[in-house]
Scaffold this active site. Sequence first.
Site, PDB file in Angstrom:
ATOM      1  N   GLU A   1       2.939   3.299  -4.012  1.00 29.80           N
ATOM      2  CA  GLU A   1       3.031   4.638  -3.442  1.00 29.80           C
ATOM      3  C   GLU A   1       1.712   5.394  -3.672  1.00 29.80           C
ATOM      4  O   GLU A   1       0.877   4.966  -4.484  1.00 29.80           O
ATOM      5  CB  GLU A   1       4.195   5.385  -4.108  1.00 29.80           C
ATOM      6  CG  GLU A   1       5.571   4.779  -3.825  1.00 29.80           C
ATOM      7  CD  GLU A   1       6.099   5.072  -2.416  1.00 29.80           C
ATOM      8  OE1 GLU A   1       5.299   5.186  -1.466  1.00 29.80           O
ATOM      9  OE2 GLU A   1       7.333   5.177  -2.275  1.00 29.80           O
TER      10      GLU A   1
ATOM     11  N   HIS B   1       1.855   3.625   1.877  1.00 28.48           N
ATOM     12  CA  HIS B   1       2.048   2.571   0.872  1.00 28.48           C
ATOM     13  C   HIS B   1       1.929   1.177   1.493  1.00 28.48           C
ATOM     14  O   HIS B   1       2.253   0.972   2.662  1.00 28.48           O
ATOM     15  CB  HIS B   1       3.372   2.734   0.105  1.00 28.48           C
ATOM     16  CG  HIS B   1       4.631   2.540   0.893  1.00 28.48           C
ATOM     17  ND1 HIS B   1       5.655   3.466   0.919  1.00 28.48           N
ATOM     18  CD2 HIS B   1       5.061   1.513   1.684  1.00 28.48           C
ATOM     19  CE1 HIS B   1       6.635   3.009   1.674  1.00 28.48           C
ATOM     20  NE2 HIS B   1       6.300   1.830   2.155  1.00 28.48           N
TER      21      HIS B   1
ATOM     22  N   ASP C   1       7.772  -7.383  -2.952  1.00 27.54           N
ATOM     23  CA  ASP C   1       8.512  -6.407  -3.753  1.00 27.54           C
ATOM     24  C   ASP C   1      10.025  -6.640  -3.747  1.00 27.54           C
ATOM     25  O   ASP C   1      10.544  -7.426  -2.943  1.00 27.54           O
ATOM     26  CB  ASP C   1       8.199  -4.973  -3.275  1.00 27.54           C
ATOM     27  CG  ASP C   1       8.049  -4.872  -1.755  1.00 27.54           C
ATOM     28  OD1 ASP C   1       8.621  -5.728  -1.046  1.00 27.54           O
ATOM     29  OD2 ASP C   1       7.364  -3.953  -1.290  1.00 27.54           O
TER      30      ASP C   1
ATOM     31  N   ASP D   1       3.798   7.047   4.259  1.00 25.07           N
ATOM     32  CA  ASP D   1       2.920   7.714   3.278  1.00 25.07           C
ATOM     33  C   ASP D   1       1.717   6.838   2.910  1.00 25.07           C
ATOM     34  O   ASP D   1       0.967   7.156   1.992  1.00 25.07           O
ATOM     35  CB  ASP D   1       3.709   8.094   2.018  1.00 25.07           C
ATOM     36  CG  ASP D   1       4.331   6.885   1.321  1.00 25.07           C
ATOM     37  OD1 ASP D   1       4.090   5.734   1.762  1.00 25.07           O
ATOM     38  OD2 ASP D   1       5.058   7.084   0.331  1.00 25.07           O
TER      39      ASP D   1
HETATM   40  C1  F6R Z   1       8.227  -4.151   2.311  1.00 28.11           C
HETATM   41  C2  F6R Z   1       7.041  -3.398   2.006  1.00 28.11           C
HETATM   42  C3  F6R Z   1       6.788  -2.044   2.581  1.00 28.11           C
HETATM   43  C4  F6R Z   1       6.994  -1.966   4.095  1.00 28.11           C
HETATM   44  C5  F6R Z   1       6.755  -0.544   4.587  1.00 28.11           C
HETATM   45  C6  F6R Z   1       6.959  -0.407   6.082  1.00 28.11           C
HETATM   46  O1  F6R Z   1       8.216  -5.393   1.649  1.00 28.11           O
HETATM   47  O2  F6R Z   1       6.255  -3.876   1.248  1.00 28.11           O
HETATM   48  O3  F6R Z   1       5.464  -1.666   2.278  1.00 28.11           O
HETATM   49  O4  F6R Z   1       6.103  -2.846   4.713  1.00 28.11           O
HETATM   50  O5  F6R Z   1       7.618   0.324   3.921  1.00 28.11           O
HETATM   51  O6  F6R Z   1       8.301  -0.595   6.379  1.00 28.11           O
HETATM   52  P1  F6R Z   1       8.779  -0.784   7.896  1.00 28.11           P
HETATM   53  O7  F6R Z   1       8.220  -2.062   8.352  1.00 28.11           O
HETATM   54  O8  F6R Z   1      10.286  -0.846   7.799  1.00 28.11           O
HETATM   55  O9  F6R Z   1       8.262   0.387   8.645  1.00 28.11           O
END
Ligand code: F6R
Length: 260
Positions: A143, A138, A67, A136
């Site tokens: 989302e 994702h 992303d 959440d």
């Molecule tokens: C980032 C991504 C997100 C993160 C998620 C967890 O490329 O795809 O899904 O993996 O938001 O973020 P952290 O690792 O910072 O808790």
Amino acid sequence: MEVIIKESPLEGSLLAARIIARAVRKDPETVLGLATGSTPLILYQELIRLHREEQLDFSRVVTFNLDEYVGLPPEHPASYHSFMKRNLFDHINVAPERINIPDGMAKDIRGFCREYEKKIIAAGGIDIQILGIGLDGHIGFNEPTSSLTSRTRIKTLTAQTLQENAAYFGGLANAPRHVITMGIGTILDSRMCLLLAFGERKAEIVAQAVEGPLMALVPASALQLHPDAKFIIDQAAAACLSKRSYYQYVYDHKPDWQLD
Ligand code: F6R
């Protein structure tokens, strides 16, 4: 789905790095799907160490990131382009032309997303997809209520995710609200998914994703459909799993032919 509970984030990250290193040594043209965020940082440090000290060669590896923020130039310090350079690409010998990250500045976002999907297919598909998980549920930036068959597209971040990201942009007002993300269908097409989750903050959502119903409200639950999805978590993130001791038992008693 395999749940692997390690003592610490370090141990979990070392296991993920071993799985990737073994794949790259076997097939130098391995296609890796990569994530950003805090979770894969130790994994990336270990991949850098393996490159420097054990000659792990990334020169023919192809990468696709999950992303990127819409409207953020690649050189912005909070962009995922910058994140990947800083935390991995600048320190290994991956060829720049083999790196793929969604272009948040694309004028024709829909066209760009279609091309991204085509590029993944042209590369032979993703062999190993690294994932984190949002509070959440994702994965990528799919989302809650994202279609379980979604492809790469633009998404609007939830208030919770915006809040999580605000610190990187000096406050909520400057944080981008839109992202380009691989879809859940795109992620499920990968040959192997490695979801890493560490710390007690992730315990509840990990349990929902692994043991809860398959539903769009918890996007990571879609991994229940995947034939080779591994949740690599630490003890803290395992706290809410009802079958925790069973997962531990299965892992501790794996026959040799099934290891890793
Ligand atoms: C980032 C991504 C997100 C993160 C998620 C967890 O490329 O795809 O899904 O993996 O938001 O973020 P952290 O690792 O910072 O808790």
